[in-house]
Scaffold this motif. Structure first.
Motif, mmCIF file in Angstrom:
data_model
loop_
_atom_site.group_PDB
_atom_site.id
_atom_site.type_symbol
_atom_site.label_atom_id
_atom_site.label_comp_id
_atom_site.label_asym_id
_atom_site.label_seq_id
_atom_site.Cartn_x
_atom_site.Cartn_y
_atom_site.Cartn_z
ATOM 1 N N ALA A 20 -4.580 -5.561 -0.180
ATOM 2 C CA ALA A 20 -4.066 -4.232 -0.532
ATOM 3 C C ALA A 20 -4.943 -3.144 0.081
ATOM 4 O O ALA A 20 -4.449 -2.116 0.551
ATOM 5 C CB ALA A 20 -4.003 -4.086 -2.051
ATOM 6 N N GLU A 21 -6.263 -3.379 0.086
ATOM 7 C CA GLU A 21 -7.185 -2.398 0.657
ATOM 8 C C GLU A 21 -6.979 -2.272 2.166
ATOM 9 O O GLU A 21 -6.990 -1.172 2.716
ATOM 10 C CB GLU A 21 -8.643 -2.776 0.366
ATOM 11 N N GLN A 22 -6.791 -3.413 2.842
ATOM 12 C CA GLN A 22 -6.549 -3.381 4.288
ATOM 13 C C GLN A 22 -5.236 -2.664 4.603
ATOM 14 O O GLN A 22 -5.162 -1.868 5.546
ATOM 15 C CB GLN A 22 -6.505 -4.810 4.857
ATOM 16 N N GLN A 23 -4.220 -2.939 3.806
ATOM 17 C CA GLN A 23 -2.920 -2.280 3.997
ATOM 18 C C GLN A 23 -3.063 -0.769 3.815
ATOM 19 O O GLN A 23 -2.545 0.014 4.619
ATOM 20 C CB GLN A 23 -1.887 -2.823 3.002
ATOM 21 N N GLN A 24 -3.759 -0.372 2.759
ATOM 22 C CA GLN A 24 -3.904 1.053 2.479
ATOM 23 C C GLN A 24 -4.677 1.755 3.598
ATOM 24 O O GLN A 24 -4.270 2.811 4.080
ATOM 25 C CB GLN A 24 -4.620 1.256 1.138
ATOM 26 N N GLN A 25 -5.771 1.156 4.038
ATOM 27 C CA GLN A 25 -6.559 1.748 5.110
ATOM 28 C C GLN A 25 -5.737 1.837 6.392
ATOM 29 O O GLN A 25 -5.769 2.852 7.098
ATOM 30 C CB GLN A 25 -7.838 0.933 5.365
ATOM 31 N N ALA A 26 -4.991 0.780 6.701
ATOM 32 C CA ALA A 26 -4.165 0.764 7.907
ATOM 33 C C ALA A 26 -3.126 1.882 7.884
ATOM 34 O O ALA A 26 -2.892 2.547 8.897
ATOM 35 C CB ALA A 26 -3.473 -0.592 8.054
ATOM 36 N N SER A 27 -2.520 2.115 6.724
ATOM 37 C CA SER A 27 -1.474 3.140 6.645
ATOM 38 C C SER A 27 -2.053 4.539 6.846
ATOM 39 O O SER A 27 -1.437 5.391 7.483
ATOM 40 C CB SER A 27 -0.717 3.052 5.314
ATOM 41 N N PHE A 28 -3.275 4.774 6.345
ATOM 42 C CA PHE A 28 -3.911 6.080 6.549
ATOM 43 C C PHE A 28 -4.379 6.236 7.992
ATOM 44 O O PHE A 28 -4.271 7.309 8.584
ATOM 45 C CB PHE A 28 -5.061 6.285 5.564
ATOM 46 N N ASP A 29 -4.902 5.158 8.585
ATOM 47 C CA ASP A 29 -5.340 5.211 9.985
ATOM 48 C C ASP A 29 -4.152 5.467 10.911
ATOM 49 O O ASP A 29 -4.279 6.167 11.927
ATOM 50 C CB ASP A 29 -6.040 3.907 10.382
ATOM 51 N N LEU A 30 -2.994 4.907 10.576
ATOM 52 C CA LEU A 30 -1.791 5.131 11.377
ATOM 53 C C LEU A 30 -1.443 6.620 11.419
ATOM 54 O O LEU A 30 -1.128 7.167 12.478
ATOM 55 C CB LEU A 30 -0.613 4.339 10.799
ATOM 56 N N VAL A 31 -1.519 7.268 10.266
ATOM 57 C CA VAL A 31 -1.221 8.705 10.205
ATOM 58 C C VAL A 31 -2.169 9.473 11.125
ATOM 59 O O VAL A 31 -1.742 10.364 11.876
ATOM 60 C CB VAL A 31 -1.318 9.219 8.748
ATOM 61 N N GLN A 32 -3.457 9.117 11.112
ATOM 62 C CA GLN A 32 -4.437 9.790 11.964
ATOM 63 C C GLN A 32 -4.118 9.589 13.445
ATOM 64 O O GLN A 32 -4.340 10.482 14.268
ATOM 65 C CB GLN A 32 -5.861 9.278 11.674
#
Length: 196
Positions: A20-32
């Motif tokens: 879940a942490e990897q998914q959450q970080q990935a989704s925020f990094d995608l926005v950046q």
């Protein structure tokens, strides 16, 4: 065909195994990665999808695009022509119901549909991709069929695939009907394969 099915299953398992942490970080990094891109900055009418089956979570992207005043659309299974998609306006107050695949979509309202060639940008889901921009989808062919209707000389919509980095493979087995993507964005990199 077996190699496509095996590859699809392998990558789906890989992305579902992310925490879940990897998914959450990935989704925020995608926005950046995406928000500064001119393809996004200059687009007003943007189609994207609601994540499913371990796909990169598009929720932070959706919220960021709404904050920028972008008009968003979700794909719906075509109500008349099987195997195709239509794109309907998606706003924060849209009511969603699961379609036949269990993915949320708004109740069909023909007055809220946007013709594909009127979209500025489509963010497309994918299961696997390679360094040539070839895309392997879930196997239904919905995006390939829908995008095949576009005039090859058309300047819009621009197409960008979204994926986790772990979804890149050495080579995607290609079929004649597959439509390669000009660009794919992962949490760590924006890859351009051809001029849009």
């Amino acid at each position: 065909m077996t190699s496509r099915q095996q590859l699809r299953q392998h990558i789906r398992n890989l992305r579902r195994s992310l925490s879940a942490e990897q998914q959450q970080q990935a989704s925020f990094d995608l926005v950046q990665q995406l928000l500064p891109r001119p393809e996004v900055q200059h687009a007003q009418h943007i189609a994207l999808y609601l994540s499913n089956d371990g796909e990169l979570d598009t929720t932070p992207l959706i919220n960021s695009l709404w904050q920028l005043g972008k008009t968003l659309y979700l794909p719906l299974l075509h109500p008349v022509v099987p195997g195709y998609l239509v794109f309907q306006l998606y706003s924060p107050d849209s009511q969603l119901k699961p379609n036949q695949f269990g993915i949320g979509e708004p109740e069909l309202n023909c007055s809220l549909l946007c013709p594909v060639d009127q979209l500025d940008l489509i963010f497309a889901p994918l299961v696997a991709f390679d360094s040539e921009g070839q895309r392997l989808g879930m196997g239904g062919g919905f995006y390939d069929r829908t995008l095949s209707q576009l005039d090859s000389a058309a300047t819009k919509p621009k197409l960008i695939g979204l994926a986790h980095d772990c979804q890149q493979v050495e080579s995607v087995p290609v079929e004649a009907w597959d439509i390669p993507l000009p660009a794919i964005c992962t949490p760590t990199k924006f890859r351009c394969f051809s001029e849009q």
